[in-house]
Design an enzyme around this catalytic site. Structure first.
Site, short mmCIF file in Angstrom:
data_model
loop_
_atom_site.label_atom_id
_atom_site.label_comp_id
_atom_site.label_asym_id
_atom_site.label_seq_id
_atom_site.Cartn_x
_atom_site.Cartn_y
_atom_site.Cartn_z
N ASP A 216 41.46 34.21 53.73
CA ASP A 216 41.03 34.64 52.40
C ASP A 216 41.44 36.10 52.21
O ASP A 216 41.25 36.93 53.11
CB ASP A 216 39.51 34.50 52.27
CG ASP A 216 39.04 34.70 50.83
OD1 ASP A 216 38.93 33.69 50.12
OD2 ASP A 216 38.79 35.85 50.44
N ASN A 224 42.83 41.56 40.62
CA ASN A 224 42.99 40.98 39.29
C ASN A 224 42.30 41.83 38.22
O ASN A 224 42.84 42.03 37.13
CB ASN A 224 42.43 39.56 39.26
CG ASN A 224 43.38 38.56 39.89
OD1 ASN A 224 44.59 38.73 39.87
ND2 ASN A 224 42.83 37.51 40.48
N HIS A 229 46.42 39.86 36.24
CA HIS A 229 46.76 38.63 36.97
C HIS A 229 48.23 38.58 37.39
O HIS A 229 48.57 37.91 38.37
CB HIS A 229 46.40 37.41 36.13
CG HIS A 229 44.92 37.18 36.03
ND1 HIS A 229 44.20 36.57 37.03
CD2 HIS A 229 44.03 37.51 35.06
CE1 HIS A 229 42.92 36.52 36.68
NE2 HIS A 229 42.79 37.08 35.49
N GLU A 259 42.81 32.58 46.16
CA GLU A 259 43.31 33.45 47.23
C GLU A 259 43.09 32.85 48.60
O GLU A 259 43.11 33.55 49.61
CB GLU A 259 42.62 34.82 47.16
CG GLU A 259 41.15 34.82 47.50
CD GLU A 259 40.23 34.54 46.33
OE1 GLU A 259 39.09 35.01 46.34
OE2 GLU A 259 40.66 33.84 45.38
#
Length: 362
Positions: A216, A224, A229, A259
């Site tokens: 992760d 973001n 984005h 992610e």
């Protein structure tokens, strides 16, 4: 005309049709690569051939073999041959391939100093090349050989495009979530898997096992929110590139969405698995991310046992959660955490779907 030549034509056509049926009968890139190598070996009789994967790493374009022909046999990476000497090489080591791609050609022939002739065939997909074939013969390729190869490769090229569309994540090019179950089942059934070692949870440093890791990106939501984005997507693409270069051809890397990534690491020891996952973590930490700056990842991994994928994913997720809670940018091993009393045995997490359906801690 020699009757033997006349009689051989139906046999050749039957053999060709058989190979085409085999090529189009697969729903898996690995088996597709093996099929194309088998067709080239049996129909054309080439001396050597390789299916090569092209990918970016630290700004360099690298080449790595997936399947190859040597000694009249089709060979691929497997658990018994996981340390084979087939490393990544910069594409600049293959100037003829570079020229072929630069000129956007479908093939280019190269006469080598040792007298061999090599044919480079990039597989174009949407104006990009991620796969290439290198075919080597001890004499120039005849028009008949080229014609047969072109027919076989046209089918291979078209079918690979269909598999890419169904198997791969459109943003990163990694395998997608829906292909995970099939790849996982194949790993479980692999001949080097040893359930006795996995079931009693004794993974000594010299015992080879299979491993699953969940990755992760730390604080990805901040990326973001702060940069937008588009920069978030660029981070995901760059992380995917580092994943490709950090693991072997026989390992499998998936993007599960957002992610989150999953890695299936084939036959290796616990000590090596830990080293490999931590090397990837370090590669990300040291990788430049334009505009965004430094990015880190947290990794949780667990042994692949005879449990269901949901249970094993749950184990790796618990280790990942502990890595997040204890500072991020680290690698945690599920069974070590259990033995140290740092987490529960994970039985309550058997319904693993929550990990993917809700945002993870950043």
């Amino acid at each position: 005309m020699d009757r033997r030549v006349i009689d051989s034509e139906p046999l050749k056509m039957e053999s060709l049709l058989g190979h085409l049926v085999e090529i189009t009968g697969h729903r898996d890139h690995d088996l597709l690569d093996i099929s194309i190598m088998s067709a080239l070996l049996n129909m054309v009789g080439v001396a050597q051939a390789r299916v090569l994967e092209l990918f970016q790493s630290h700004g360099d374009l690298l080449v790595r073999p997936r399947v190859w022909i040597t000694d009249n046999k089709v060979q691929t990476f497997d658990e018994e041959n996981s340390s084979a000497d087939h490393p990544c090489e910069p594409i600049v080591n293959f100037p003829c391939l570079v020229n072929c791609i630069a000129q956007h050609k479908n093939r280019m022939e190269e006469a080598r100093l040792d007298g061999d002739h090599a044919l480079w065939i990039p597989i174009w997909q949407n104006e990009k090349v991620s796969t290439c074939l290198e075919i080597v013969n001890d004499k120039p390729f005849s028009p008949q050989m080229l014609q047969v190869m072109e027919g076989i490769l046209s089918v291979y090229r078209n079918y690979q495009s269909l598999l890419d569309y169904s198997e791969r994540d459109s943003l990163t090019g990694l395998l997608n979530r829906k292909t995970f179950d099939e790849k996982f089942a194949r790993m479980i059934n692999s001949k080097t898997h040893e359930p006795s070692d996995c079931n009693d949870r004794r993974h000594h440093s010299d015992v080879k096992s299979q491993w699953l890791a969940v990755v992760d990106i730390d604080h990805f939501k901040r990326v973001n929110d702060k940069f937008g984005h588009l920069y978030g997507d660029e981070v995901l693409i760059l992380v995917a590139n580092v994943l490709r270069s950090s693991f072997r051809s026989q390992d499998r890397v998936f993007r599960f969405g957002g992610e989150e990534f999953v890695i299936l690491l084939r036959s290796t020891t616990l000590a090596d698995a830990r080293m490999i996952f931590d090397r990837f973590r370090s590669n990300i930490e040291q990788h430049p991310f334009p505009q965004v700056g430094q990015i880190t990842v947290s990794v949780g991994f667990a042994a692949i046992t005879q449990e269901t994928p949901v249970v094993i994913l749950g184990h790796a997720d618990q280790a990942l959660y502990h890595a997040k809670e204890s500072g991020r940018n680290r690698v945690c091993y599920y069974e070590e955490l259990i033995n140290d009393g740092l987490i529960d045995n994970g039985k309550k997490n058997d319904s693993f779907e929550f990990f993917f359906d809700e945002p993870s801690a950043n």
